[in-house]
Design a protein around this motif. Structure first.
Motif, PDB file in Angstrom:
ATOM      1  N   ILE A 169       0.828  -1.196   0.000  1.00 59.93           N
ATOM      2  CA  ILE A 169       0.000   0.000   0.000  1.00 59.93           C
ATOM      3  C   ILE A 169       0.866   1.252   0.000  1.00 59.93           C
ATOM      4  O   ILE A 169       0.656   2.174  -0.794  1.00 59.93           O
ATOM      5  N   LEU A 170       1.858   1.292   0.876  1.00 62.35           N
ATOM      6  CA  LEU A 170       2.725   2.470   0.943  1.00 62.35           C
ATOM      7  C   LEU A 170       3.469   2.697  -0.373  1.00 62.35           C
ATOM      8  O   LEU A 170       3.683   3.841  -0.781  1.00 62.35           O
ATOM      9  N   SER A 171       3.836   1.612  -1.049  1.00 60.94           N
ATOM     10  CA  SER A 171       4.543   1.740  -2.322  1.00 60.94           C
ATOM     11  C   SER A 171       3.627   2.223  -3.444  1.00 60.94           C
ATOM     12  O   SER A 171       4.111   2.696  -4.479  1.00 60.94           O
ATOM     13  N   SER A 172       2.322   2.098  -3.251  1.00 64.43           N
ATOM     14  CA  SER A 172       1.361   2.496  -4.280  1.00 64.43           C
ATOM     15  C   SER A 172       0.945   3.956  -4.169  1.00 64.43           C
ATOM     16  O   SER A 172       0.255   4.472  -5.048  1.00 64.43           O
ATOM     17  N   VAL A 173       1.343   4.596  -3.094  1.00 62.80           N
ATOM     18  CA  VAL A 173       1.006   6.003  -2.885  1.00 62.80           C
ATOM     19  C   VAL A 173       1.976   6.872  -3.658  1.00 62.80           C
ATOM     20  O   VAL A 173       3.191   6.669  -3.596  1.00 62.80           O
ATOM     21  N   ASP A 174       1.459   7.819  -4.425  1.00 60.06           N
ATOM     22  CA  ASP A 174       2.291   8.762  -5.162  1.00 60.06           C
ATOM     23  C   ASP A 174       2.695   9.875  -4.197  1.00 60.06           C
ATOM     24  O   ASP A 174       1.887  10.734  -3.855  1.00 60.06           O
ATOM     25  N   SER A 175       3.930   9.837  -3.746  1.00 62.20           N
ATOM     26  CA  SER A 175       4.365  10.800  -2.733  1.00 62.20           C
ATOM     27  C   SER A 175       4.294  12.229  -3.244  1.00 62.20           C
ATOM     28  O   SER A 175       4.120  13.170  -2.466  1.00 62.20           O
ATOM     29  N   ALA A 176       4.399  12.407  -4.569  1.00 56.12           N
ATOM     30  CA  ALA A 176       4.346  13.762  -5.119  1.00 56.12           C
ATOM     31  C   ALA A 176       2.946  14.346  -5.036  1.00 56.12           C
ATOM     32  O   ALA A 176       2.755  15.555  -5.065  1.00 56.12           O
ATOM     33  N   LYS A 177       1.935  13.449  -4.944  1.00 54.07           N
ATOM     34  CA  LYS A 177       0.556  13.913  -4.898  1.00 54.07           C
ATOM     35  C   LYS A 177      -0.123  13.562  -3.576  1.00 54.07           C
ATOM     36  O   LYS A 177      -1.334  13.659  -3.458  1.00 54.07           O
ATOM     37  N   ASN A 178       0.682  13.142  -2.617  1.00 52.98           N
ATOM     38  CA  ASN A 178       0.118  12.690  -1.352  1.00 52.98           C
ATOM     39  C   ASN A 178      -0.612  13.825  -0.668  1.00 52.98           C
ATOM     40  O   ASN A 178      -0.010  14.773  -0.200  1.00 52.98           O
ATOM     41  N   TRP A 179      -1.951  13.722  -0.613  1.00 52.59           N
ATOM     42  CA  TRP A 179      -2.768  14.814  -0.096  1.00 52.59           C
ATOM     43  C   TRP A 179      -2.441  15.181   1.337  1.00 52.59           C
ATOM     44  O   TRP A 179      -2.482  16.343   1.719  1.00 52.59           O
ATOM     45  N   ILE A 180      -2.071  14.197   2.121  1.00 53.38           N
ATOM     46  CA  ILE A 180      -1.848  14.490   3.543  1.00 53.38           C
ATOM     47  C   ILE A 180      -0.608  15.339   3.751  1.00 53.38           C
ATOM     48  O   ILE A 180      -0.446  15.997   4.767  1.00 53.38           O
ATOM     49  N   MET A 181       0.282  15.343   2.733  1.00 53.56           N
ATOM     50  CA  MET A 181       1.493  16.148   2.855  1.00 53.56           C
ATOM     51  C   MET A 181       1.219  17.628   2.595  1.00 53.56           C
ATOM     52  O   MET A 181       2.042  18.470   2.897  1.00 53.56           O
ATOM     53  N   GLY A 182       0.059  17.915   2.011  1.00 47.22           N
ATOM     54  CA  GLY A 182      -0.160  19.309   1.676  1.00 47.22           C
ATOM     55  C   GLY A 182      -1.517  19.884   2.001  1.00 47.22           C
ATOM     56  O   GLY A 182      -1.658  21.090   2.149  1.00 47.22           O
ATOM     57  N   ILE A 183      -2.532  19.066   2.138  1.00 52.51           N
ATOM     58  CA  ILE A 183      -3.882  19.608   2.245  1.00 52.51           C
ATOM     59  C   ILE A 183      -4.087  20.417   3.515  1.00 52.51           C
ATOM     60  O   ILE A 183      -4.788  21.423   3.523  1.00 52.51           O
ATOM     61  N   ASN A 184      -3.456  20.006   4.606  1.00 56.51           N
ATOM     62  CA  ASN A 184      -3.618  20.771   5.840  1.00 56.51           C
ATOM     63  C   ASN A 184      -2.940  22.135   5.742  1.00 56.51           C
ATOM     64  O   ASN A 184      -3.445  23.127   6.272  1.00 56.51           O
ATOM     65  N   TRP A 185      -1.797  22.170   5.036  1.00 56.66           N
ATOM     66  CA  TRP A 185      -1.152  23.458   4.825  1.00 56.66           C
ATOM     67  C   TRP A 185      -2.023  24.331   3.940  1.00 56.66           C
ATOM     68  O   TRP A 185      -2.150  25.534   4.157  1.00 56.66           O
ATOM     69  N   LEU A 186      -2.633  23.734   2.926  1.00 55.23           N
ATOM     70  CA  LEU A 186      -3.455  24.486   1.981  1.00 55.23           C
ATOM     71  C   LEU A 186      -4.634  25.145   2.686  1.00 55.23           C
ATOM     72  O   LEU A 186      -4.940  26.312   2.477  1.00 55.23           O
ATOM     73  N   HIS A 187      -5.306  24.373   3.543  1.00 53.66           N
ATOM     74  CA  HIS A 187      -6.473  24.900   4.240  1.00 53.66           C
ATOM     75  C   HIS A 187      -6.097  25.682   5.486  1.00 53.66           C
ATOM     76  O   HIS A 187      -6.915  26.418   6.028  1.00 53.66           O
ATOM     77  N   GLY A 188      -4.863  25.512   5.960  1.00 55.99           N
ATOM     78  CA  GLY A 188      -4.395  26.273   7.093  1.00 55.99           C
ATOM     79  C   GLY A 188      -5.132  25.977   8.382  1.00 55.99           C
ATOM     80  O   GLY A 188      -5.475  26.881   9.146  1.00 55.99           O
ATOM     81  N   THR A 189      -5.406  24.700   8.637  1.00 53.98           N
ATOM     82  CA  THR A 189      -6.153  24.344   9.838  1.00 53.98           C
ATOM     83  C   THR A 189      -5.407  23.293  10.627  1.00 53.98           C
ATOM     84  O   THR A 189      -4.579  22.560  10.096  1.00 53.98           O
ATOM     85  N   GLN A 190      -5.724  23.188  11.888  1.00 50.19           N
ATOM     86  CA  GLN A 190      -5.243  22.098  12.704  1.00 50.19           C
ATOM     87  C   GLN A 190      -6.107  20.880  12.446  1.00 50.19           C
ATOM     88  O   GLN A 190      -7.275  21.002  12.078  1.00 50.19           O
TER      89      GLN A 190
END
Length: 203
Positions: A157-178
């Motif tokens: 599963i971890l190998s199937s995740v596209d790290s460049a598009k991994n939402w968890i790496m950026g979505i919280n920054w995008l929305h600016g929320t805890q």
């Protein structure tokens, strides 16, 4: 707590798999610090949580045939139907905000799907799901490699995740929320208040 409440140390659920193991695998596969915090959310902790929800089907022998996954920051405000009255099948709710990267990962794991057949593509993020244990066990078996490593499904599963598009790496920054209160702060963004989803949430 009530007498029927049983607590299990998370590192003891899946034999040989701990939070540290998941952190190390993320770093090995994606070259990313799995212990990094993304606005209050630990990357490896989020994945470990998902693996626990799946792994209990295989590793908790006294678990019922159906088990309910429920995000602890969600509170039901009205009754929810978990089985259909006619044939007693499991009810799967849809709705919420589901990044298409979820579908991309699914296709890497199981092959292409016709997105035109999905009335609401990627939107199964209702923060609860009733699982039929034999189905989850079959899914894990399908994801397990032909080796003797019964936990190889995690690496797959971890190998199937596209790290460049991994939402968890950026979505919280995008929305600016805890992360704490994330859902309440995104009722509109996550479509929780959409009329078509009015029966999909306990809201």
């Amino acid at each position: 707590m009530a007498s029927n409440v049983r607590c299990i140390v998370e590192d003891h659920v899946i034999p040989g798999v701990t939070l540290e193991d998941v952190t190390a695998q993320i770093e090995k596969i994606h070259g990313t610090n799995g212990a990094s915090l993304f606005v209050g959310r630990k990357l490896s902790g989020w994945y470990f949580q998902q693996f626990l929800k799946m792994g209990v089907a295989r590793h908790l022998p006294d678990l019922s045939q159906h088990y309910l996954l429920w995000d602890s920051d969600m509170v039901p405000l009205k009754p929810m139907q978990l089985f259909s009255g006619r044939d007693n099948k499991t009810v799967v709710y849809v709705g919420g905000h589901g990044p298409l990267t979820y579908l991309d990962t699914y296709e890497r794991l199981f092959g292409p799907i016709d997105k035109n057949d999905l009335s609401n593509p990627g939107m199964f993020v209702t923060h609860q799901m009733l699982i039929h244990r034999p189905y989850m066990d079959a899914l894990l078996h399908n994801l397990t490699s032909k080796t003797n490593d019964q936990n190889s499904w995690i690496e797959k599963i971890l190998s199937s995740v596209d790290s460049a598009k991994n939402w968890i790496m950026g979505i919280n920054w995008l929305h600016g929320t805890q992360y704490l209160g994330f859902e309440l702060g995104h009722v509109n963004v996550c479509n929780y208040n959409a009329d078509k989803f009015q029966d999909q949430y306990g809201l």
